[in-house]
Design an enzyme around this catalytic site. Structure first.
Site, short mmCIF file in Angstrom:
data_model
loop_
_atom_site.label_atom_id
_atom_site.label_comp_id
_atom_site.label_asym_id
_atom_site.label_seq_id
_atom_site.Cartn_x
_atom_site.Cartn_y
_atom_site.Cartn_z
N CYS A 109 49.82 53.78 35.98
CA CYS A 109 48.88 53.15 34.98
C CYS A 109 47.30 53.57 35.37
O CYS A 109 46.85 53.55 36.60
CB CYS A 109 48.95 51.78 35.61
SG CYS A 109 48.00 50.40 34.77
N CYS A 116 34.88 46.80 32.14
CA CYS A 116 35.08 46.61 30.65
C CYS A 116 34.19 45.84 30.02
O CYS A 116 33.85 44.58 30.44
CB CYS A 116 36.71 46.28 30.50
SG CYS A 116 37.19 45.99 28.77
N CYS A 120 37.88 39.74 28.09
CA CYS A 120 38.87 38.74 27.93
C CYS A 120 39.02 37.91 28.93
O CYS A 120 38.52 38.03 30.11
CB CYS A 120 40.16 39.82 27.87
SG CYS A 120 40.20 40.80 26.46
N CYS A 123 40.94 38.27 32.41
CA CYS A 123 41.15 39.66 32.91
C CYS A 123 40.09 39.82 34.09
O CYS A 123 39.07 39.67 33.55
CB CYS A 123 41.11 40.65 31.99
SG CYS A 123 40.85 42.26 32.54
N CYS A 345 49.19 43.74 37.08
CA CYS A 345 48.15 43.79 35.99
C CYS A 345 47.22 42.73 35.74
O CYS A 345 47.37 41.70 36.25
CB CYS A 345 49.07 43.24 34.58
SG CYS A 345 50.20 44.55 34.05
N1 SAH Z 1 41.93 47.22 27.77
C1 SAH Z 1 43.26 47.37 27.37
C2 SAH Z 1 44.07 48.05 28.42
C3 SAH Z 1 43.83 47.40 29.98
S1 SAH Z 1 44.29 45.80 30.24
C4 SAH Z 1 44.10 46.21 26.86
O1 SAH Z 1 43.35 45.11 27.00
O2 SAH Z 1 44.94 46.25 26.45
C5 SAH Z 1 46.44 46.19 30.65
C6 SAH Z 1 47.05 44.74 30.18
O3 SAH Z 1 46.81 43.71 31.15
C7 SAH Z 1 46.60 44.03 28.95
O4 SAH Z 1 47.50 43.65 28.18
C8 SAH Z 1 45.83 42.92 29.40
O5 SAH Z 1 45.66 41.84 28.63
C9 SAH Z 1 46.90 42.36 30.75
N2 SAH Z 1 46.11 41.53 31.75
C10 SAH Z 1 44.61 41.40 31.86
N3 SAH Z 1 44.46 40.54 32.79
C11 SAH Z 1 45.71 40.14 33.26
C12 SAH Z 1 46.14 38.99 34.18
N4 SAH Z 1 45.24 38.59 34.98
N5 SAH Z 1 47.32 39.05 34.33
C13 SAH Z 1 48.52 39.62 33.39
N6 SAH Z 1 47.99 40.41 32.67
C14 SAH Z 1 46.63 40.77 32.50
FE1 SF4 Z 2 38.97 44.79 28.75
FE2 SF4 Z 2 40.73 43.34 30.32
FE3 SF4 Z 2 40.32 42.64 27.86
FE4 SF4 Z 2 41.78 44.85 28.43
S1 SF4 Z 2 42.12 42.78 28.78
S2 SF4 Z 2 40.05 44.74 26.82
S3 SF4 Z 2 40.52 45.75 30.35
S4 SF4 Z 2 38.63 42.74 29.74
#
Ligand code: SAH
Ligand code: SF4
Length: 379
Positions: A109, A116, A120, A123, A345
């Site tokens: 990964c 970022c 979100c 995250c 993740c």
């Molecule tokens: N920015 C990209 C890739 C990185 S995040 C994206 O958002 O797709 C990789 C994955 O982990 C994404 O699906 C994200 O939403 C998820 N993720 C982020 N924070 C998380 C959390 N606290 N618990 C579980 N999954 C999470």
């Molecule tokens: Fe960025 Fe996290 Fe959203 Fe992926 S899930 S776009 S890493 S803020």
């Protein structure tokens, strides 16, 4: 700490770029293939060790170029075999790379950005704010480091890294050129020879760049959906306000359609207790994805301090999965791996020198909570 120099770092160059480099120093293009094998198959970073290059060429290369991987700050191995590297990138921030062995596969990964900007709500990378894009050498450098740690052997049949997912820190489509270059090296036989089906880019939905991706490369695509309607998605994944669901799914379907060969979109859906994990959400999702060739990967939320969200119970997760399965979808639940080393993740935080002030706002909220006293950063 390794410091940047004026020399060209050959680690991040694709085969055509490396050929142009050799031409630019008055050498034959075929040298590119020889040097790529040394770098990526053998993990070599010393021109003197490249036994099929003459002495004069080695000297010329030493003067003009270098092979410089990112600096490894730490390497941890979890009880379940998951490995996590913290690496420092040129901007001074740290990012994380995670290796997950499972059922004969080894998935790496990879991070694309320090932090970022997309914020979100669930995250922890997003909560760090944003510092910088990784260079192509820093993106492919994560594969290089992991491969070396397993003792890289060319064309090794039981190669440790079988899959790469751009699911580490950052939004890969917002660091487009460097990520595409690194993915080309991952798939090149002179690089890591990973098949296009086994290199996956995950995006939260940067629609114009999905369209651009389709023009350039044919890797697998994962969409971080997380909500089955615009109202909720606007809240969880703020970029949805700019590129709403209808537009997003349309772009993804066009991407997948172009790949042909029965390729499908992976839908990632992080389950947040009582927020997006109710039966009504599953039913809306069934409607939304009715005509989208996809497989669904449910990710029970991985908690981090002060997130404000909880992980759903096993029963709630199973109920959500079953509703989707009954409608005919292929649905897996991602098991949590490496959480004892904070490698799951959404737990990847690295050490980002935030330039967006988001982390300050986040710290301020934590102080309002009364939960923690942290002096906000200046700057
Ligand atoms: N920015 C990209 C890739 C990185 S995040 C994206 O958002 O797709 C990789 C994955 O982990 C994404 O699906 C994200 O939403 C998820 N993720 C982020 N924070 C998380 C959390 N606290 N618990 C579980 N999954 C999470
Ligand atoms: Fe960025 Fe996290 Fe959203 Fe992926 S899930 S776009 S890493 S803020």
């Amino acid at each position: 700490m390794t410091t940047a120099t004026d020399k060209v770092n050959l680690l991040g160059l694709t085969q055509p770029q490396l050929e142009s480099f050799f031409e630019s120093i008055g050498e034959k293009r075929f040298r590119a293939g020889q040097v790529m094998k040394w770098i990526h198959h053998f993990g070599i970073d010393d021109f003197d060790a490249m036994s099929n290059l003459g002495k004069a060429l080695k000297e010329k290369l030493k003067a003009a170029a270098e092979i410089r991987g990112p600096e490894i700050v730490s390497e941890d191995i979890s009880r379940d075999g998951t490995r996590k590297w913290v690496i420092r990138v040129a901007s001074g921030s740290c990012v994380e790379t995670v290796y997950i062995p499972q059922n004969g596969r080894g998935t790496l990964c990879v991070s694309s950005q320090a932090g970022c900007a997309l914020d979100c709500s669930f995250c922890s990378t997003g909560k760090q704010g944003f510092n910088s894009n990784l260079t192509a050498a820093e993106v492919i450098g994560q594969v290089w480091i992991a491969n070396k740690s397993f003792g890289s052997v060319p064309a090794k049949i039981d190669r440790a890294i079988t899959n790469v997912v751009m699911m580490g820190m950052g939004e890969p489509l917002l660091n487009f050129d460097n990520v595409v270059a690194a993915m080309r090296i991952m798939m090149d036989d002179l690089g890591y020879g990973i098949s296009k089906r086994k290199v996956t880019l995950s995006t939260s939905g940067v629609v114009p760049m999905i369209e651009e991706l389709a023009k350039q490369i044919d890797v697998s695509l994962a969409l971080s959906l997380h909500a089955p309607n615009d109202e909720l998605r606007n809240e969880l994944v703020p970029i949805n306000r700019k590129y709403p669901l209808a537009m997003l799914l349309d772009a993804c379907q066009r991407y997948i359609g172009q790949l042909g060969e029965k390729r499908v979109l992976t839908i990632e859906y992080t389950l947040l207790k009582d927020v997006n994990d109710l039966p009504e959400h599953a039913l809306q999702m069934i409607e939304l994805l009715r005509n989208v060739p996809c497989k669904i990967n449910l990710i029970p939320f991985n908690p981090f301090p002060h997130s404000g969200y909880e992980r759903p119970s096993k029963n709630a997760t199973r109920r959500f999965q079953e509703l989707l399965q009954q409608a005919g979808f292929n649905v897996t639940v991602r098991t949590t791996r490496g959480d004892d080393i904070d490698a799951a993740c959404g737990q990847l935080v690295g050490q980002v020198m935030d330039r967006t002030r988001r982390s300050q706002r986040y710290i301020a909220v934590r102080q309002l909570d009364g939960a923690e006293t942290v002096t906000p950063l200046q700057g």
